[in-house]
Every structure is written in C-alpha cells, then in structure tokens.
Design a protein around this motif. Structure first.
Motif, mmCIF file in Angstrom:
data_model
loop_
_atom_site.group_PDB
_atom_site.id
_atom_site.type_symbol
_atom_site.label_atom_id
_atom_site.label_comp_id
_atom_site.label_asym_id
_atom_site.label_seq_id
_atom_site.Cartn_x
_atom_site.Cartn_y
_atom_site.Cartn_z
ATOM 1 N N ARG B 37 30.878 -13.385 47.846
ATOM 2 C CA ARG B 37 29.589 -12.941 46.990
ATOM 3 C C ARG B 37 28.608 -12.279 47.829
ATOM 4 N NH1 ARG B 37 27.902 -18.477 43.980
ATOM 5 N NH2 ARG B 37 26.042 -17.149 43.345
ATOM 6 N N LEU B 38 28.343 -12.695 48.891
ATOM 7 C CA LEU B 38 27.353 -12.090 49.644
ATOM 8 C C LEU B 38 27.826 -10.402 49.956
ATOM 9 C CD1 LEU B 38 25.985 -14.785 51.880
ATOM 10 C CD2 LEU B 38 24.673 -13.256 50.605
ATOM 11 N N ALA B 58 17.327 -8.614 49.640
ATOM 12 C CA ALA B 58 17.765 -8.199 48.395
ATOM 13 C C ALA B 58 19.232 -8.575 48.216
ATOM 14 C CB ALA B 58 17.617 -6.748 48.377
ATOM 15 N N ILE B 59 20.070 -8.568 49.178
ATOM 16 C CA ILE B 59 21.650 -8.663 49.224
ATOM 17 C C ILE B 59 21.347 -10.386 48.763
ATOM 18 C CG2 ILE B 59 23.484 -9.314 50.282
ATOM 19 C CD1 ILE B 59 22.668 -6.930 52.405
ATOM 20 N N CYS B 60 20.964 -11.368 49.223
ATOM 21 C CA CYS B 60 20.959 -12.641 48.813
ATOM 22 C C CYS B 60 20.327 -12.843 47.449
ATOM 23 C CB CYS B 60 19.950 -13.439 49.847
ATOM 24 S SG CYS B 60 20.501 -13.582 51.479
ATOM 25 N N GLU B 61 19.364 -12.281 46.945
ATOM 26 C CA GLU B 61 18.865 -12.524 45.727
ATOM 27 C C GLU B 61 20.017 -11.879 44.612
ATOM 28 O OE1 GLU B 61 15.092 -11.002 43.101
ATOM 29 O OE2 GLU B 61 15.641 -9.954 44.848
ATOM 30 N N ARG B 62 20.553 -10.753 44.899
ATOM 31 C CA ARG B 62 21.698 -10.442 43.982
ATOM 32 C C ARG B 62 22.907 -11.159 44.001
ATOM 33 N NH1 ARG B 62 23.738 -4.868 41.858
ATOM 34 N NH2 ARG B 62 21.567 -4.408 41.980
ATOM 35 N N GLY B 64 22.616 -14.327 44.224
ATOM 36 C CA GLY B 64 22.349 -15.620 43.601
ATOM 37 C C GLY B 64 22.090 -16.694 44.736
ATOM 38 N N PHE B 65 21.793 -16.036 46.057
ATOM 39 C CA PHE B 65 21.367 -17.148 47.019
ATOM 40 C C PHE B 65 20.184 -16.959 47.480
ATOM 41 C CE2 PHE B 65 26.297 -16.837 47.371
ATOM 42 C CZ PHE B 65 26.253 -18.180 47.329
ATOM 43 N N THR B 66 19.603 -17.609 48.730
ATOM 44 C CA THR B 66 18.657 -17.136 49.365
ATOM 45 C C THR B 66 19.097 -16.711 50.870
ATOM 46 O OG1 THR B 66 18.262 -19.542 50.081
ATOM 47 C CG2 THR B 66 17.156 -18.840 48.107
ATOM 48 N N ARG B 67 18.086 -16.416 51.729
ATOM 49 C CA ARG B 67 18.160 -16.073 52.906
ATOM 50 C C ARG B 67 19.087 -17.205 53.834
ATOM 51 N NH1 ARG B 67 13.567 -14.701 53.805
ATOM 52 N NH2 ARG B 67 13.647 -15.147 56.053
ATOM 53 N N TYR B 71 21.830 -16.395 56.542
ATOM 54 C CA TYR B 71 21.842 -16.559 58.231
ATOM 55 C C TYR B 71 22.828 -17.899 58.370
ATOM 56 C CZ TYR B 71 18.140 -13.472 58.871
ATOM 57 O OH TYR B 71 17.519 -12.243 58.980
ATOM 58 N N SER B 72 23.316 -18.326 57.480
ATOM 59 C CA SER B 72 24.407 -19.545 57.802
ATOM 60 C C SER B 72 25.718 -18.732 57.877
ATOM 61 C CB SER B 72 24.145 -20.618 56.712
ATOM 62 O OG SER B 72 25.369 -21.525 56.708
ATOM 63 N N ASN B 73 25.917 -17.675 57.102
ATOM 64 C CA ASN B 73 27.336 -17.108 57.223
ATOM 65 C C ASN B 73 27.272 -15.920 58.123
ATOM 66 O OD1 ASN B 73 29.291 -18.221 55.012
ATOM 67 N ND2 ASN B 73 27.125 -18.438 54.230
ATOM 68 N N PHE B 74 26.330 -15.277 58.319
ATOM 69 C CA PHE B 74 26.382 -14.160 59.321
ATOM 70 C C PHE B 74 25.312 -14.321 60.301
ATOM 71 C CE2 PHE B 74 27.816 -12.869 55.047
ATOM 72 C CZ PHE B 74 28.963 -12.420 55.683
#
Lengths: 239, 239
Positions: B37-38, B58-62, B64-67, B71-74
């Motif tokens: 999704r990210l 902005a990526i996270c927002e779109r 449906g996540f937060t930052r 940072y947990s994934n990348f």
DNA sequence: TGTATCCGATACAGTGGCGTATCGAAAGGT
DNA sequence: ACCTTTCGATACGCCACTGTATCGGATACA
C-alpha cells in the motif's frame, strides 16, 4: 505569454508587483546582472540536484546573494523557472542558427549524392544544440513537469516545437540538397533522430567513468548515416 | 544488489537495522500488505507531483498510515524508491512476457512477408509495457536521477537494459519470422522505437484535453510500419 | 557634492517535514 | 484465553526553507 519573465521591480522587496507585462521595460544594468547570476546558479543547481530539490536559498548562496536579492527580482520559484526556460531555449535556438550558419553544408555541391555528408552535418547540428549539458538535463525535467502539470504543457510544448521545427527545416534543406526527401513525416524523423541522439548523450556521459570513453558524436555517427540513407528516397518522381 | 528492497524488520521503529540482505526473509502477510500500500501510494504521488516533491508524510497519508508505519518498513526515502523501482520494473517485464505469450505472432505463417504485421505486433508489445502511465512518468524521473547521481546509474541501467534486451529479442524473432533482419544494430533500433513510442505516449496524453484525442497506438501505427520496413533487409543473402 | 532612488542584506515569524523514542493494540502461537 | 511478538500510532525535538518587512549602502543624476 504565461507570466513572462517578470522583473516586477518595486520599492523594496515587499510586494514584487504582479510581473504582468513588464518584460522589456527598462531594467538597470545592475539588476540585469544579478538576474543573470541567479539564473546561472539556478541552472547549475537544477542540473546537479534537480529542480525540486534545489532551494531558493541554495541558488542565492551559489550566486553570491541572499534571498533578499531573489525576491527583489522574481516573484517566486516558478517565475525563476519560467525565466530560465525562456533564456536557455532562446540560447539553444540561437546556437542552432549559428551552427547552421557555420556549417559546411553550404559548400556541398548541389548534386552530391553522399548521404553520409548530410548525416555528419546533421550530427554536428545536434551536437551544437547540446553544448550545455546542464540544460539538456534540466529540460528533461521540465518535460516531466509539463507532463504532470497540464498548465505548464502549452508553454513547454511551444518552446520545444520551436527547436524541433528549426531542426526539421534544416534537415529538409539538407536532404533536398542531395536530391532526396524523407520517406516519413519530417517531424517523426526529427523526433527519432533527436531521441536517439539524446540516448547517445546519456551513453557518452555514462562512459566517462569507464575505460572506453566515447563522445555522443562518435556514437551518433555510427547509426545516423544508415538511418538517414534508409529513411530517405530520391526526390522528384516527376520533374 | 545495491541495498535491495530492505525490509529491515526490527523491534519497533527505532533503528530499522541495516536492510542488508533480508530480501526474501519471512515477511508477515500483514507487513507485506502495508508495504504494498505504501508503494502504491508512492507511485501515485510520484507520478502526480514528482519524486522530490512528494513528502514521506503525504505517502503515508494517502496509504492510510502514519509515518510510524513508513519507518517501520523502510529505512528512509531512498529505500522506498529502490523498492518501488524494483517492483515496477519487475512488473513491466512480466507484462511484456505475458504480451509475448498472448501475442498473435505465433500464428503468423513462417513465410509471411507482411511487414505491417510485425509492426503491429511490435506496437502492441510496446503498448503492453505502458499500461501504467504512472510508471512511465516516474521511470522518466528516475532516468534523470541516475544521470545526476552517478551512484544510481548502474542499478538503473541494469533495470532498463533488462527491458530493452527483452524487447530487442522479441523484435529479432519477429523479423526473423518474416525472413528479414535489422539493418542497424538491434539495440539502436529498439532505442529509436522506444523513444519514438514514448513521444507518442506524450502526444496522446496531451491530446486528451483537445478535440482530437488519439491514442499512442494510433500514432505509433502511423510510422512504425514504414520505419520497420525501411530499416530491415531480407535475411539469408546466401542460404 | 548632495540627494533621491534603487536594490540587495538582514531580521523575523511561520510552516512543514524529518527521524527517533515510546506506547498501545493487533496477530499468532500454544 | 494467555502471553509474546510484531507493527503501526503518537509525541517530541529539530532543522531547513519560505515569504515579508525593514534597513542601509550603492548608484545615478543634478
């Protein structure tokens, strides 16, 4: 059109006045010089790190100014970009004209059938257009910007067409001089030639670090003659 | 190579651990989904406003996540870009394979001399590669990034070569099927074809707002057959 | 040389995004 | 159902950049 350069002179920084017309309105020599320096710095940085990644502050610093100078000369970032695009594209076109002027094609006898000659001239013309690698890079980015933001597209397209048309004209004259003509639409041909040459430029660039450094012109001469030969036919089917 | 995707799993967000190898190491389905999704969100935003202009936020927002999720994934922005490039290029190649599989060229009789048939197949193949307009745009930007930052060049070049080689292979098979072969190096030919088609894509895109909307394939079919015809010659000079 | 104007420097909020640390809630195993 | 692990949310400090208002030195003109 499209906001133009926008000197927007005024009393201080505050409100740079809408840079509506203005254009050729009396700009002091001093002002013109700082504008140029700012544009130069922008071009360099845009090429080095990208348009979006370049801060106004960085541009000013490299140009030896502070942001005060910037906002005194441009209303904002996009005004700078417009001005830069206009300046560089104008420069490219005048360089093309110079190259045409200086090109040896004028010496080619009317009836020459050496397609290779045309090809080499064409290559030189393309080369003349890309003396400044920075602009090649930045223009590529502007192409993408125009694709994303439709409102930028007309201006960009107009600028690029100006150049491509000039090239097309020249190619047509060259082929005609050899008594041949293109078998596909001029514009398509120029597009292919241009795109292929751009790829050569990139390849040449990449080869700089390796043990086989080549130039774009070298690469281009390996295929342009063949392509020119095959994509042209003898002209005047009925004289 | 070159950092790879980098799941970099760990206990919380803190230090995502160097995403050294990892790769195919057990990723939970949940994690895989949020990553996807990210990446989807990133692709969309990169295409819409550009890579540099897109904030992680902005990526996270779109998506449906937060930052925190990011940072947990990348490990950082560039890890995301790497992962995205890898995913999309892989997708493009598999789409090409599918298109080849499904293409009618297998039905073409061995001795057909209809060059137009090859051209139309070629066009369809090119079209298959650009189903996702977003990636066409973003890949263009990555090309520029690679040109600017030499350390990115090898990875980018490798990815692009994979695709271009696959196309070249296919073109060669197609022309061979017609008893012809290319008069210029495969790679050069593919480059021209590809660049020309990219221009068609852009033109088609631009035409959307006008009263003459066309498709890239329509535009491409107007010149590809002619170019294919002229840039190939009968094979087997001595059977 | 005096003076009005131009133009760039400096100062000041204000904003947005980054990266880390910590916390709480799902998932998954037993 | 409990406990452990995983994973995303929240909260914090920080810094870079933007745009405006004001100031002072340079410049041109008399």
């Amino acid at each position: 059109m499209t906001t133009g350069a926008g000197v927007g002179d005024n009393q201080g920084v505050g409100t740079p006045v809408e840079d509506t017309f203005a254009e050729a309105i009396a700009t002091s020599p001093r002002r013109a010089r700082t504008r140029e320096r700012l544009l130069d710095a922008a071009l360099t940085l845009f090429a080095e790190v990208g348009v979006d990644a370049t801060s106004i502050e960085a541009i000013c610093e490299r140009a030896g100014f502070t942001r005060g100078a910037f906002y005194s000369n441009f209303s904002d970032r996009s005004a700078l970009i417009d001005a830069l695009a206009a300046r560089e594209q104008g420069r490219a076109i005048s360089e093309l004209r110079d190259a045409i002027e200086a090109s040896p094609w004028n010496d080619v006898p009317e009836g020459t059938d050496d397609v290779g000659a045309v090809a080499s001239v064409a290559t030189q013309l393309l080369d003349a257009l890309t003396i400044d690698r920075r602009w090649a890079l930045v223009n590529g980015e502007m192409r993408l910007m125009a694709l994303r933001d439709r409102s930028l597209a007309p201006a960009h397209e107009a600028r690029e067409n100006l150049l491509l048309d000039a090239i097309a004209d020249e190619i047509r004259r060259l082929t005609a001089c050899l008594g041949r003509r293109l078998a596909i639409p001029d514009r398509t041909f120029v597009r292919l030639l241009w795109a292929g040459f751009q790829a050569d430029l990139e390849a040449a660039d990449r080869s700089l670090g390796t043990d086989h450094p080549t130039t774009a012109v070298e690469l281009a001469t390996s295929w342009i003659p063949e392509v020119v030969t095959r994509l042209t036919v003898p002209a005047e089917p009925s004289p």
